[in-house]
Design a protein around this motif. Sequence first.
Motif, PDB file in Angstrom:
ATOM      1  N   SER A 131      23.431 -84.644 -22.764  1.00 28.23           N
ATOM      2  CA  SER A 131      22.987 -83.920 -23.952  1.00 28.23           C
ATOM      3  C   SER A 131      21.659 -83.225 -23.673  1.00 28.23           C
ATOM      4  O   SER A 131      20.678 -83.872 -23.285  1.00 28.23           O
ATOM      5  N   GLN A 132      21.639 -81.905 -23.869  1.00 31.09           N
ATOM      6  CA  GLN A 132      20.379 -81.162 -23.705  1.00 31.09           C
ATOM      7  C   GLN A 132      19.448 -81.454 -24.877  1.00 31.09           C
ATOM      8  O   GLN A 132      18.238 -81.553 -24.700  1.00 31.09           O
ATOM      9  N   ARG A 133      20.033 -81.579 -26.062  1.00 31.33           N
ATOM     10  CA  ARG A 133      19.235 -81.843 -27.261  1.00 31.33           C
ATOM     11  C   ARG A 133      18.456 -83.154 -27.130  1.00 31.33           C
ATOM     12  O   ARG A 133      17.299 -83.263 -27.523  1.00 31.33           O
ATOM     13  N   ALA A 134      19.099 -84.180 -26.550  1.00 35.77           N
ATOM     14  CA  ALA A 134      18.449 -85.484 -26.383  1.00 35.77           C
ATOM     15  C   ALA A 134      17.651 -85.579 -25.075  1.00 35.77           C
ATOM     16  O   ALA A 134      17.103 -86.635 -24.773  1.00 35.77           O
ATOM     17  N   ARG A 135      17.643 -84.502 -24.304  1.00 33.67           N
ATOM     18  CA  ARG A 135      16.964 -84.489 -22.994  1.00 33.67           C
ATOM     19  C   ARG A 135      17.409 -85.689 -22.150  1.00 33.67           C
ATOM     20  O   ARG A 135      16.592 -86.447 -21.613  1.00 33.67           O
ATOM     21  N   ALA A 136      18.708 -85.862 -22.044  1.00 35.64           N
ATOM     22  CA  ALA A 136      19.282 -87.054 -21.430  1.00 35.64           C
ATOM     23  C   ALA A 136      19.415 -86.985 -19.908  1.00 35.64           C
ATOM     24  O   ALA A 136      19.532 -88.022 -19.262  1.00 35.64           O
ATOM     25  N   ARG A 137      19.381 -85.781 -19.340  1.00 34.95           N
ATOM     26  CA  ARG A 137      19.643 -85.667 -17.903  1.00 34.95           C
ATOM     27  C   ARG A 137      18.601 -86.354 -17.023  1.00 34.95           C
ATOM     28  O   ARG A 137      18.980 -87.059 -16.072  1.00 34.95           O
TER      29      ARG A 137
END
Length: 144
Positions: A90-96
């Motif tokens: 998820s880009q929104r959650a900055r998960a990478r």
Amino acid sequence: PLHRMHSTRFRAAIAAQATGESRVCVCGDMNVAHEDVDFHNPAERRTLTQAGTTPEERASLRCFLAPPLGMRDAFRQVHGRAAGQYTYWSQRARARPANRGLRIDYFLLASGVPPAAVVDVQHLQEMHGSDHCPILLELDLARL
């Protein structure tokens, strides 16, 4: 709902092609993490309702892997139960950066593709530019 109708039609189309010795590969974003090892937080209760991890979605993907289709997950064939091998974050959650992801992109192979033809399957996680990473299937064409 529409997604169930689409899924049923898609499986029927694949079934018509993936018969006997047909060398069929279904690949791409299936929008579902099949097994617990395919997402970072399987123990959390919210995964029962989280997009891509619901029991209904996971059962839908199992329909490709179970008879009569009996396709196999090329990544799991090569890498077994390797964990942390995600293809979406998820880009929104900055998960990478923390590798809090899901493996929702697949190469599903029909029984006509001999296991020995599969050389490698890779998730190119170091390649950025999307919320997904590219996936790569290497086949030994001489074994097909």
